[in-house]
Write a protein that holds these residues in place. Structure first.
Motif, PDB file in Angstrom:
ATOM      1  N   ALA A  16       0.830  -1.209   0.000  1.00 45.24           N
ATOM      2  CA  ALA A  16       0.000   0.000   0.000  1.00 45.24           C
ATOM      3  C   ALA A  16       0.864   1.259   0.000  1.00 45.24           C
ATOM      4  N   LEU A  17       1.939   1.252   0.768  1.00 42.06           N
ATOM      5  CA  LEU A  17       2.800   2.433   0.832  1.00 42.06           C
ATOM      6  C   LEU A  17       3.577   2.631  -0.470  1.00 42.06           C
ATOM      7  N   VAL A  18       4.079   1.540  -1.045  1.00 38.83           N
ATOM      8  CA  VAL A  18       4.801   1.627  -2.317  1.00 38.83           C
ATOM      9  C   VAL A  18       3.864   2.092  -3.429  1.00 38.83           C
ATOM     10  N   ALA A  19       2.620   1.609  -3.407  1.00 41.82           N
ATOM     11  CA  ALA A  19       1.653   1.965  -4.453  1.00 41.82           C
ATOM     12  C   ALA A  19       1.104   3.381  -4.304  1.00 41.82           C
ATOM     13  N   ASP A  20       1.213   3.961  -3.116  1.00 41.93           N
ATOM     14  CA  ASP A  20       0.707   5.311  -2.912  1.00 41.93           C
ATOM     15  C   ASP A  20       1.718   6.301  -3.482  1.00 41.93           C
TER      16      ASP A  20
END
Length: 136
Positions: A16-20
């Motif tokens: 989720a953090l990488v994709a944000d």
């Protein structure tokens, strides 16, 4: 109660953090469980630590995971790190994360702490995840 979903939760939070785009951009993609060999970036995000307790009841088994997402920077002030912390909160609070084991039923902000550690500044943003592991 089971500790079975812990790796699935960390993988989902990392994804989720990488994709944000905002979080990843602000940290220049430096989001780690283990720091890379050699010099580290001047600002990065660290995952991995957690505390877990049983949350089973008559309806099924489950666990509550309290975990920090830590922003580490060698910048002179806290401003940029606080902006990253806010973006992380926006990305994770009530996020609909898909786990490979167990089901996430809640993901909420718990607390935060900003502090100096040696020559760096760190902001720990703690979250609480409730995971149903009845089918895990």
């Amino acid at each position: 109660m089971s500790y079975a979903a812990t790796a699935a939760l960390q993988a989902a939070v990392y994804s989720a953090l990488v994709a944000d785009a905002e979080v990843s951009g602000m940290a220049d993609g430096a989001i780690y469980d283990a720091l890379p060999a050699g010099p580290v970036p001047s600002t990065y995000i660290r995952l991995g630590a957690e505390r877990v307790r049983d949350a089973s009841d008559k309806t099924g088994s489950g666990a509550v995971h309290d975990f920090p997402v830590t922003i580490v920077t060698d910048a002179a002030g806290y401003h940029a790190a606080k902006q990253i912390a806010a973006a992380i909160s926006d990305a994770l609070i009530d996020a609909d994360l898909s786990l490979t084991r167990g089901s996430l039923t809640a993901l909420n902000f718990l607390r935060a702490r900003a502090r100096r550690v040696a020559d760096t500044r760190e902001i720990e943003v703690w979250f609480r995840a409730r995971i149903d592991t009845s089918d895990a």
